[in-house]
Write an enzyme that holds these catalytic residues in place. Structure first.
Site, PDB file in Angstrom:
ATOM      1  CB  CYS A 128       4.452  -0.465  -4.400  1.00  0.00           C
ATOM      2  SG  CYS A 128       5.035  -0.093  -6.047  1.00  0.00           S
ATOM      3  CG  HIS A 273       6.797   1.431  -1.623  1.00  0.00           C
ATOM      4  ND1 HIS A 273       7.738   0.555  -2.138  1.00  0.00           N
ATOM      5  CD2 HIS A 273       6.296   2.119  -2.697  1.00  0.00           C
ATOM      6  CE1 HIS A 273       7.790   0.708  -3.453  1.00  0.00           C
ATOM      7  NE2 HIS A 273       6.937   1.650  -3.817  1.00  0.00           N
ATOM      8  CG  ASN A 303       9.562   1.901  -6.494  1.00  0.00           C
ATOM      9  OD1 ASN A 303       9.326   0.810  -5.986  1.00  0.00           O
ATOM     10  ND2 ASN A 303       8.610   2.757  -6.840  1.00  0.00           N
TER      11      ASN A 303
END
Ligand code: UT7
Length: 346
Positions: A128, A273, A303
């Site tokens: 990520c 993020h 996500n």
């Protein structure tokens, strides 16, 4: 006066699958509820790719949209996205869910579809945090090659194919999507600060077991004759990753501001993020920052790992919520464990 190198984001793009899956739809298929997902994560929906879509398909579309924006907004002399693609020096793709394991890279597949015949291409594996790592890598590659000027940095993911749809504690968290930026090097004598200002990249491999796809690599390879019930999927120690994430976000924001002698008031946006809105709110509280400084779109996309920050940047950019000269701070964290941040003057 010496020449100053700048690395500026000239255009952005994104691509998300059409299919929107709400929390309520998931609740019809498994033992969960819209309310649990929303209250524990801030997620209301995610986009899920069709079975014939791979990461490079979304990555290509996001990249194309970025090139089109550059042409339409006249930030380059080239008059078509095709022409602009042929001037690219490098394509960097951050992904945890490449089209193929090991090789070829997803970047090469996108390079081919863009017909970016003068570009090098490679993938970055930093989960990520991949886009944060990718921007700094791009700036580094552009800075050491005198003749190099333009690089595409893309984050693209099909996470829905790597979650265990029987594990409600992970599958509800992830979504599919891609985002891209066109990074351009300019050398100028003008001293006005613009573009990528500073990056911090960090890692804590001691936490590698906390977020892992165990099956399929050289550690746990598939063997001829294996019978397997499940495709490889993400396993996560949610609590450990949550605690790491809050500390990582806090540390990176604090350190980036400190080293540049800046305060939160200098920032237009913090673009984190998008893993869990609670992580962002907890970090904001620790830092004593107003939560409104943090841009969140997790409610709509969940996500999307390496794609979440470039998707957010494109959304802000297309909605004209970024002005030239705005200072933004992108901060990422994820498997590895990796974390980091970029300070950017828009
Ligand atoms: O980008 C990668 C980075 N990943 C992350 O940053 C994720 C970090 N971790 C988190 O965001 C959170 O830890 C989660 C969202 C994964 C979990 O939230 P939590 O508040 O820590 O929940 P929990 O794991 O403590 O679970 C609480 C309860 C459990 O039930 P019991 O044992 O208390 O009876 C779970 O079984 O919630 C249950 N639960 C669910 N219930 C309904 C877990 N998942 C679900 C679900 N629906 N989807």
């Amino acid at each position: 006066m010496g020449v100053i190198l700048r690395f500026e984001i000239k255009a952005t793009g994104r691509a998300v699958p059409q299919r929107r899956v709400s929390n309520e739809e998931l609740a019809q298929r498994m033992d969960t509820s819209g309310e649990w997902i929303w209250s524990h994560t801030g997620i209301r929906a995610r986009r899920i790719a069709s079975v014939d879509t791979a990461s490079s398909d979304l990555g290509f579309e996001a990249a194309w949209n970025a090139l089109r924006m550059a042409v339409e907004q006249g930030v380059c002399v080239e008059r078509t996205p095709e022409e602009l693609a042929s001037t690219l020096d490098m394509i960097i793709v951050a992904t945890t869910t490449p089209d193929f394991y090991g090789c070829p890279s997803t970047a090469c597949l996108i390079q081919n579809r863009l017909r970016a015949k003068n570009a090098g291409a490679m993938d970055i594996s930093a989960a990520c945090s991949g886009f944060i790592y990718g921007l700094e890598t791009a700036a580094g590659i552009l800075s050491v090659g005198k003749e190099r000027k333009r690089c595409l940095v893309i984050g693209c993911e099909i996470l829905s194919r790597f979650v265990d749809w029987n594990d409600r504690s992970t599958c509800v968290l992830f979504g599919d999507g891609a985002g891209a930026v066109l990074l351009e090097k300019t050398d100028t004598k003008d001293t006005e600060v613009r573009g990528l200002l500073r990056t911090i990249l960090r890692a804590d491999g001691a936490g590698s077991e906390n977020l892992v796809i165990k099956k399929g690599g050289s550690r746990n390879a598939y063997h001829a004759g294996d019978i397997f019930e499940f495709a490889p999927f993400i396993e996560m120690n949610g609590h450990a990753v949550y605690n790491f994430a809050v500390s990582a976000v806090t540390e990176i924001i604090r350190d980036l501001l400190q080293v540049e002698r800046l305060s939160v008031d200098d920032l237009r946006w913090i673009v984190p993020h998008q893993a869990n809105a609670r992580i962002v709110h907890a970090a904001a509280k620790r830092l004593g920052f107003p939560p409104e400084k943090f841009f969140l779109n997790i409610d709509e996309y969940a996500n999307t790992s390496a794609a979440s920050i470039p998707i957010a940047l494109d959304e802000l950019n297309r909605e004209r919520r970024l002005k030239k000269g705005d200072l933004i701070l992108c901060v990422g964290f994820g498997a590895g464990l990796t974390y980091g941040g970029n300070l950017i003057v828009w």
